[in-house]
Motif scaffolding. Structure first.
Motif, PDB file in Angstrom:
ATOM      1  N   ASP A  38      67.083  26.611  12.238  1.00  0.00           N
ATOM      2  CA  ASP A  38      68.015  27.040  13.284  1.00  0.00           C
ATOM      3  C   ASP A  38      69.386  27.387  12.708  1.00  0.00           C
ATOM      4  O   ASP A  38      70.021  28.359  13.143  1.00  0.00           O
ATOM      5  N   ALA A  61      69.201  30.651  10.939  1.00  0.00           N
ATOM      6  CA  ALA A  61      69.179  31.700  11.956  1.00  0.00           C
ATOM      7  C   ALA A  61      70.581  31.983  12.470  1.00  0.00           C
ATOM      8  O   ALA A  61      70.955  33.146  12.705  1.00  0.00           O
ATOM      9  N   CYS A  62      71.365  30.941  12.634  1.00  0.00           N
ATOM     10  CA  CYS A  62      72.737  31.100  13.109  1.00  0.00           C
ATOM     11  C   CYS A  62      73.549  31.943  12.116  1.00  0.00           C
ATOM     12  O   CYS A  62      74.282  32.868  12.509  1.00  0.00           O
ATOM     13  N   ARG A  83      72.401  34.142  10.003  1.00  0.00           N
ATOM     14  CA  ARG A  83      71.912  35.524  10.027  1.00  0.00           C
ATOM     15  C   ARG A  83      72.427  36.283  11.254  1.00  0.00           C
ATOM     16  O   ARG A  83      72.751  37.467  11.169  1.00  0.00           O
ATOM     17  N   TRP A 100      67.918  31.274  22.798  1.00  0.00           N
ATOM     18  CA  TRP A 100      67.595  31.016  21.399  1.00  0.00           C
ATOM     19  C   TRP A 100      66.196  31.482  20.981  1.00  0.00           C
ATOM     20  O   TRP A 100      66.055  32.094  19.903  1.00  0.00           O
ATOM     21  N   LEU A 138      65.420  33.996  17.788  1.00  0.00           N
ATOM     22  CA  LEU A 138      64.496  33.751  16.677  1.00  0.00           C
ATOM     23  C   LEU A 138      63.465  34.861  16.564  1.00  0.00           C
ATOM     24  O   LEU A 138      63.115  35.288  15.451  1.00  0.00           O
ATOM     25  N   LEU A 187      65.113  37.797  14.870  1.00  0.00           N
ATOM     26  CA  LEU A 187      65.252  37.592  13.434  1.00  0.00           C
ATOM     27  C   LEU A 187      63.900  37.691  12.721  1.00  0.00           C
ATOM     28  O   LEU A 187      63.832  38.178  11.586  1.00  0.00           O
ATOM     29  N   ASP A 188      62.845  37.225  13.375  1.00  0.00           N
ATOM     30  CA  ASP A 188      61.519  37.347  12.773  1.00  0.00           C
ATOM     31  C   ASP A 188      61.139  38.810  12.578  1.00  0.00           C
ATOM     32  O   ASP A 188      60.418  39.157  11.635  1.00  0.00           O
ATOM     33  N   PHE A 240      64.652  34.315   6.594  1.00  0.00           N
ATOM     34  CA  PHE A 240      65.597  33.234   6.920  1.00  0.00           C
ATOM     35  C   PHE A 240      64.876  31.903   7.023  1.00  0.00           C
ATOM     36  O   PHE A 240      65.484  30.841   6.832  1.00  0.00           O
ATOM     37  N   ARG A 241      63.579  31.921   7.279  1.00  0.00           N
ATOM     38  CA  ARG A 241      62.788  30.698   7.400  1.00  0.00           C
ATOM     39  C   ARG A 241      62.374  30.112   6.046  1.00  0.00           C
ATOM     40  O   ARG A 241      61.786  29.035   6.005  1.00  0.00           O
TER      41      ARG A 241
END
Length: 250
Positions: free
Chosen positions: A18, A21-22, A24, A234, A238, A241-242, A248-249
């Motif tokens: 998380d 992700a923030c 990014r 949220w 995610l 971003l995926d 990022f993961r």
């Protein structure tokens, strides 16, 4: 970097994902300042360790495994080839140490945020977005680059129990009990700053929202943010971003 997924708890790994992700999303919106701002998140557990960005890594490069885990003294508690920003440590450790509810702390130097921080009257009630910030807003005067541990006492006193802070001549800060909520608060504060600057740039008479409405927002702010908090948006963030940058993961 080698993935830490198998060497940390499930709860810590989720916090790492998380928080990455923030970082990014801040880069995606153009709110980063090369490598010079920071977002931190407390690692679940009794140790009061927290995660912060590796100093020198662009926000668009931050991954779950690259985040640095430190204690409240700024000492790394897990091997990492990266150091941390000393100014970031002073600001974030102060909030984490004093506010048990501040599991995540975000500090940015956005153009709009710094511009509003330099205005004598600060943020004004010109938009609905501004009302949510004004319902829990504090200010902290500029004391130079945040390297002096003595400033922590004054910053914490100024922050009090608020969730939004404008650091004069410096930037913006939000804190909350979760990473998604902290991101949402910054999104709202940043938009309020952008709207105010655009409105003021029009050189037209501005309508200020009256105190009665502002008082009502203050009374209802906690209820409103719980019912439409960061957790609502949220999962979509995610997913975005995926699609954009799934590393990022890592």
């Amino acid at each position: 970097m080698k993935s830490l997924k198998e060497s940390v708890s499930e709860q810590e790994w989720q916090a790492r994902v998380d928080l990455a992700a923030c970082y990014r999303m801040i880069a995606h919106y153009g709110w980063d300042d090369l490598v010079f701002t920071h977002i931190s998140a407390r690692v679940p557990g009794p140790e009061h360790h927290f995660l912060i960005n590796p100093y020198g890594m662009l926000f668009e490069e931050v991954t779950a495994s690259s985040l640095v885990k430190v204690n409240l003294q700024g000492e790394k508690v897990q091997d990492s080839p990266y150091d941390i920003n000393p100014a970031g440590f002073v600001i974030h450790s102060a909030v984490h140490e004093s506010r048990e509810d501040a599991s995540c702390v975000m500090h940015l130097h956005t153009t709009a945020g710094v511009a509003i921080s330099a205005l004598k009257d600060g943020l004004q009630a010109y938009s609905q977005q501004s009302l949510f910030a004004l319902s829990s807003l504090s200010y902290h005067d500029y004391e130079g680059v945040a390297l002096n541990p003595d400033e922590k006492v004054r910053l914490v006193a100024d922050l009090g129990s608020t969730n939004f802070m404008i650091l004069r001549n410096h930037g913006l800060l939000t804190c909350a009990s979760t990473i998604p909520d902290t991101f949402l608060l910054m999104f709202i504060l940043q938009r309020a700053c952008e709207i105010q600057l655009q409105a003021q740039a029009s050189n037209q008479p501005l309508i200020t929202i009256n105190d009665k409405i502002l008082a009502g927002i203050k009374a209802q702010a906690d209820e409103v943010t719980r019912s439409a908090g960061g957790a609502l948006a949220w999962p979509g963030i995610l997913r975005k971003l995926d699609r954009m940058c799934p590393d990022f993961r890592d």
